[in-house]
Structure formats: structure tokens, C-alpha cells
Design a protein around this motif. Structure first.
Motif, short mmCIF file in Angstrom:
data_model
loop_
_atom_site.label_atom_id
_atom_site.label_comp_id
_atom_site.label_asym_id
_atom_site.label_seq_id
_atom_site.Cartn_x
_atom_site.Cartn_y
_atom_site.Cartn_z
N LEU A 22 -3.11 8.75 3.10
CA LEU A 22 -2.37 7.76 2.31
C LEU A 22 -2.93 6.35 2.49
CD1 LEU A 22 1.26 9.05 2.87
CD2 LEU A 22 -0.11 9.21 0.77
N ALA A 23 -3.34 6.01 3.70
CA ALA A 23 -3.94 4.70 3.93
C ALA A 23 -5.28 4.58 3.23
CB ALA A 23 -4.10 4.46 5.43
N PHE A 24 -6.04 5.66 3.18
CA PHE A 24 -7.32 5.63 2.47
C PHE A 24 -7.12 5.45 0.96
CE2 PHE A 24 -11.13 7.56 0.57
CZ PHE A 24 -12.09 6.75 1.17
N ILE A 25 -6.08 6.07 0.43
CA ILE A 25 -5.76 5.87 -1.00
C ILE A 25 -5.42 4.42 -1.25
CG2 ILE A 25 -4.07 6.43 -2.79
CD1 ILE A 25 -4.03 9.28 -1.63
N ARG A 26 -4.63 3.81 -0.35
CA ARG A 26 -4.28 2.40 -0.51
C ARG A 26 -5.51 1.52 -0.39
NH1 ARG A 26 -1.70 -0.22 -3.52
NH2 ARG A 26 -0.06 1.28 -3.21
N ALA A 34 -5.66 -8.48 0.17
CA ALA A 34 -4.76 -8.39 1.33
C ALA A 34 -4.30 -6.94 1.54
CB ALA A 34 -3.55 -9.30 1.13
N ASP A 35 -4.02 -6.21 0.45
CA ASP A 35 -3.65 -4.80 0.58
C ASP A 35 -4.77 -3.99 1.20
OD1 ASP A 35 -1.11 -5.11 -0.52
OD2 ASP A 35 -1.86 -4.82 -2.56
N ARG A 36 -5.97 -4.28 0.81
CA ARG A 36 -7.11 -3.54 1.35
C ARG A 36 -7.33 -3.85 2.83
NH1 ARG A 36 -9.29 -4.48 -4.12
NH2 ARG A 36 -9.43 -2.41 -5.07
N ASP A 41 -6.82 -2.05 8.44
CA ASP A 41 -6.23 -2.22 9.76
C ASP A 41 -5.39 -1.00 10.13
OD1 ASP A 41 -5.67 -3.77 12.09
OD2 ASP A 41 -3.69 -4.20 11.26
N LEU A 42 -4.65 -0.48 9.18
CA LEU A 42 -3.86 0.72 9.42
C LEU A 42 -4.74 1.91 9.75
CD1 LEU A 42 -1.07 2.06 9.43
CD2 LEU A 42 -1.37 2.45 6.98
#
Length: 103
Positions: A22-26, A34-36, A41-42
Motif C-alpha cells: 500500500l505504501a508503494f502504491i502511494r 509531500a505524499d511521496r 519514509d513509511l
């Protein structure tokens, strides 16, 4: 290792893998920089989670040093990205200050 502990570590691996996906999709879809940055970081801290769970699973404490080092590097890179995002281009700040002096 007991059966409960083996089940818990396998469950943790599956949960970390799902959150990594899910983090890779984001990271790929993120509408803003900033989202990237937050997704990157996540991903770093999910990797630290993987190392921690693997340390428990394998009973080898040497991997915790790697996890601590990665946490420090991830924290510093997050601070550096935040400073980069907040930085105003020099040409834009010059035009703002020169227009303020003329009025």
C-alpha cells in the motif's frame, strides 16, 4: 520457538508486506511531492519493522544494529526532504522582495 510465536511472526510478516504494498502504491500515485516523501519514509520504517520481526524470528540480535542505523538514516532523510520541500526558489524570493520595495 513456540507455535504461537511462529504464528505471530508469520502474521506480522504478512501485515508488513500488505502495508509495504500500500505504501508503494502511494509512492507511485501520490498527487504531491509531500505524499511521496511520506510514503518513502513509511517504506523505510516498514523495512525496519521487517528487520525487527526477522530478528525475533531468527533469534539473532545482530540485525537490531542494522535496524537502528536504518532508523537514524531514515529520520535524517525525512528532515532533509522536508527542508527541500519548504525551500523557496531564490528567483521567486528575489522578485517578491523587489516588488515589495517598489510599492
Amino acid at each position: 520457538m513456540t507455535d504461537i510465536m511462529a504464528f505471530a511472526t508469520h502474521f506480522a510478516f504478512v501485515g508488513l508486506l500488505a502495508s509495504l504494498a500500500l505504501a508503494f502504491i502511494r509512492l507511485c500515485k501520490g498527487p504531491s511531492l509531500a505524499d511521496r516523501v511520506i510514503a518513502l519514509d513509511l517504506i523505510a520504517f516498514i523495512t525496519i519493522g521487517f528487520i525487527g520481526v526477522f530478528t525475533i524470528y531468527s533469534n539473532a540480535t545482530a540485525f537490531m544494529d542494522i535496524a537502528i542505523t536504518l532508523a537514524l538514516v531514515a529520520f535524517l532523510s525525512t528532515i532533509a526532504f522536508a527542508r527541500f520541500i519548504m525551500r523557496v526558489p531564490l528567483s521567486q524570493s528575489d522578485s517578491d522582495s523587489s516588488s515589495g520595495e517598489k510599492s
